[in-house]
Motif scaffolding. Structure first.
Motif, PDB file in Angstrom:
ATOM      1  N   LYS B  53      -9.407  13.716 -12.101  1.00  0.00           N
ATOM      2  CA  LYS B  53      -8.144  13.425 -12.791  1.00  0.00           C
ATOM      3  C   LYS B  53      -7.689  14.663 -13.552  1.00  0.00           C
ATOM      4  O   LYS B  53      -6.491  14.966 -13.631  1.00  0.00           O
ATOM      5  N   GLU B  54      -8.649  15.370 -14.114  1.00  0.00           N
ATOM      6  CA  GLU B  54      -8.346  16.587 -14.860  1.00  0.00           C
ATOM      7  C   GLU B  54      -7.657  17.634 -13.963  1.00  0.00           C
ATOM      8  O   GLU B  54      -6.728  18.324 -14.389  1.00  0.00           O
ATOM      9  N   ALA B  55      -8.127  17.750 -12.731  1.00  0.00           N
ATOM     10  CA  ALA B  55      -7.536  18.726 -11.812  1.00  0.00           C
ATOM     11  C   ALA B  55      -6.084  18.349 -11.486  1.00  0.00           C
ATOM     12  O   ALA B  55      -5.223  19.226 -11.327  1.00  0.00           O
ATOM     13  N   ILE B  56      -5.820  17.043 -11.402  1.00  0.00           N
ATOM     14  CA  ILE B  56      -4.432  16.619 -11.155  1.00  0.00           C
ATOM     15  C   ILE B  56      -3.560  17.018 -12.338  1.00  0.00           C
ATOM     16  O   ILE B  56      -2.461  17.553 -12.173  1.00  0.00           O
ATOM     17  N   ALA B  57      -4.064  16.750 -13.541  1.00  0.00           N
ATOM     18  CA  ALA B  57      -3.288  17.077 -14.748  1.00  0.00           C
ATOM     19  C   ALA B  57      -3.009  18.576 -14.822  1.00  0.00           C
ATOM     20  O   ALA B  57      -1.899  19.000 -15.168  1.00  0.00           O
ATOM     21  N   ALA B  58      -4.014  19.365 -14.484  1.00  0.00           N
ATOM     22  CA  ALA B  58      -3.819  20.819 -14.517  1.00  0.00           C
ATOM     23  C   ALA B  58      -2.713  21.230 -13.539  1.00  0.00           C
ATOM     24  O   ALA B  58      -1.886  22.092 -13.848  1.00  0.00           O
ATOM     25  N   ALA B  59      -2.684  20.593 -12.357  1.00  0.00           N
ATOM     26  CA  ALA B  59      -1.642  20.921 -11.374  1.00  0.00           C
ATOM     27  C   ALA B  59      -0.266  20.490 -11.876  1.00  0.00           C
ATOM     28  O   ALA B  59       0.739  21.168 -11.631  1.00  0.00           O
ATOM     29  N   LEU B  60      -0.231  19.376 -12.619  1.00  0.00           N
ATOM     30  CA  LEU B  60       1.065  18.904 -13.138  1.00  0.00           C
ATOM     31  C   LEU B  60       1.646  19.877 -14.148  1.00  0.00           C
ATOM     32  O   LEU B  60       2.862  20.015 -14.256  1.00  0.00           O
ATOM     33  N   LEU B  61       0.781  20.545 -14.886  1.00  0.00           N
ATOM     34  CA  LEU B  61       1.272  21.504 -15.876  1.00  0.00           C
ATOM     35  C   LEU B  61       2.078  22.623 -15.198  1.00  0.00           C
ATOM     36  O   LEU B  61       2.922  23.252 -15.828  1.00  0.00           O
ATOM     37  N   GLU B  62       1.788  22.856 -13.926  1.00  0.00           N
ATOM     38  CA  GLU B  62       2.538  23.881 -13.188  1.00  0.00           C
ATOM     39  C   GLU B  62       4.023  23.541 -13.102  1.00  0.00           C
ATOM     40  O   GLU B  62       4.866  24.426 -12.964  1.00  0.00           O
ATOM     41  N   ALA B  63       4.318  22.233 -13.131  1.00  0.00           N
ATOM     42  CA  ALA B  63       5.727  21.819 -13.026  1.00  0.00           C
ATOM     43  C   ALA B  63       6.557  22.474 -14.112  1.00  0.00           C
ATOM     44  O   ALA B  63       7.751  22.744 -13.938  1.00  0.00           O
ATOM     45  N   HIS B  64       5.912  22.725 -15.231  1.00  0.00           N
ATOM     46  CA  HIS B  64       6.592  23.307 -16.364  1.00  0.00           C
ATOM     47  C   HIS B  64       7.235  24.648 -15.996  1.00  0.00           C
ATOM     48  O   HIS B  64       8.409  24.884 -16.266  1.00  0.00           O
ATOM     49  N   SER B  65       6.435  25.517 -15.380  1.00  0.00           N
ATOM     50  CA  SER B  65       6.962  26.853 -15.077  1.00  0.00           C
ATOM     51  C   SER B  65       8.090  26.774 -14.051  1.00  0.00           C
ATOM     52  O   SER B  65       9.031  27.564 -14.095  1.00  0.00           O
ATOM     53  N   GLU B  66       8.015  25.782 -13.152  1.00  0.00           N
ATOM     54  CA  GLU B  66       9.079  25.668 -12.144  1.00  0.00           C
ATOM     55  C   GLU B  66      10.405  25.239 -12.751  1.00  0.00           C
ATOM     56  O   GLU B  66      11.463  25.481 -12.183  1.00  0.00           O
ATOM     57  N   ALA B  67      10.331  24.570 -13.904  1.00  0.00           N
ATOM     58  CA  ALA B  67      11.565  24.117 -14.544  1.00  0.00           C
ATOM     59  C   ALA B  67      12.150  25.201 -15.441  1.00  0.00           C
ATOM     60  O   ALA B  67      13.192  25.018 -16.055  1.00  0.00           O
TER      61      ALA B  67
END
Lengths: 214, 214
Positions: B53-67
């Motif tokens: 689950k932690e790895a998923i959350a880490a990948a979601l944080l990437e969305a930030h830079s794309e925005a």
């Protein structure tokens, strides 16, 4: 010890214990078992004061208004600035206030009037801004509703970021930054040089904050 | 469908499902079972892409830079302002970005580099502020580190309050308030009248944001 006094002490012990647990784990992960264990009281005593975890959280939100004591200063903008430094000082030291802020910032199953802390802060600051305007301290034409929203909003963001970066150690510096950038949009140009945007000297020697309900 | 393409689709489906669950329940209350059920994939597919689950959350944080795509504008302060309106627009519509912001604001058991989203926002805004200074748009003597902290901090607080009060419906109005109050402390006086502090007309007709990893 009179019965009433014992009751008040139990109530405070529960709120203090609950604040620590909420502050550390958040509302949803906090259990009444852990609150009981920390308070050292019986389940009967807990339910005598609070019918539910939700009722404890609602009582903790009251801590917010107690931390909103504006310092007495003839310059009302200085009173607002010092209010934010005082709030920052207590946030660093008082788990009850931290728990109340965490309840206001996080999205949990607590179905409280979650905007209560923001409303309380806004009402206090709005009142001081009106006095500041009467004394000619604010920029002509300043929209006090907007200014209130911005002061409460930017303080909220500064404290969220300070918690993430330094567990609130650098909060006073962030509040200084906030005021340095914000004052030109709020006060008349002649005022800026007369306002101190660093923590008041007294804060360092201020007494520990009183417990909720004290 | 090629194997690689299937893999990319599965990954996106997991991130989208996880974002919805994190956005609704927060990190700690989110279960991989619910993420699986929403994504419609098998447990094997999930663990193929993310070990935890932690790895998923880490990948979601990437969305930030794309925005954090700054609009192309010759006035760099306008680009910064429109970046915040674009971010607000996506926050209202994109559960992936909302999940990433919630991970950054709330204190959970996720032991990520939690300041990553703030670092990304700060780096983007700092870069634009440097260009704005070169073009003479900023106040003489402005401390760019302080200005960056204040822009990121006050946006953070505005969006936290907007979520509490209106589930982010009034976020554009709050961003307008933020800029109206903040600009006098950041830009040279002659610039203020040339900057638009309302959402760019294009935002209303902008396409839906792309999914993470798209």
């Amino acid at each position: 010890m009179a019965k009433q006094e014992r009751g008040t002490r139990s109530r405070r012990a529960i709120l203090r214990a609950a604040a620590e647990v909420f502050d550390e784990r958040g509302y949803d992960a906090a259990s009444t078992n852990e609150i009981l264990a920390r308070s050292g009281l019986t389940r009967g005593a807990l339910y005598h004061h609070f019918p539910s975890k939700e009722a404890i959280a609602a009582a903790l939100l009251e801590a917010h208004s107690e931390a909103l004591v504006a310092p007495d200063d003839s310059t009302k903008m200085q009173a607002i600035i010092d209010l934010t430094f005082g709030f920052a000082y207590r946030l660093q030291r008082d788990p009850v206030l931290r728990a109340s802020v965490r309840l206001a910032v996080e999205d949990t199953s607590f179905t409280r009037p979650v905007n209560t802390p923001y409303e309380q802060s806004s009402a206090t600051i709005r009142g001081l801004l009106e006095q500041a305007r009467e004394q000619g301290e604010t920029l002509p034409g300043l929209d006090l509703t907007e200014a209130t929203t911005m002061i409460v909003g930017s303080f909220t963001g500064m404290q969220v970021m300070s918690q993430v970066y330094t567990n609130r150690k650098d909060l006073p510096e962030r509040v200084t930054t906030m005021w340095r950038l914000l004052l030109p949009g709020i006060v008349s140009p002649g005022m800026i040089g007369h306002l101190r945007v660093t923590p008041p000297p007294a804060a360092a020697a201020a007494p520990e904050p009183a417990a909720v309900g004290a």
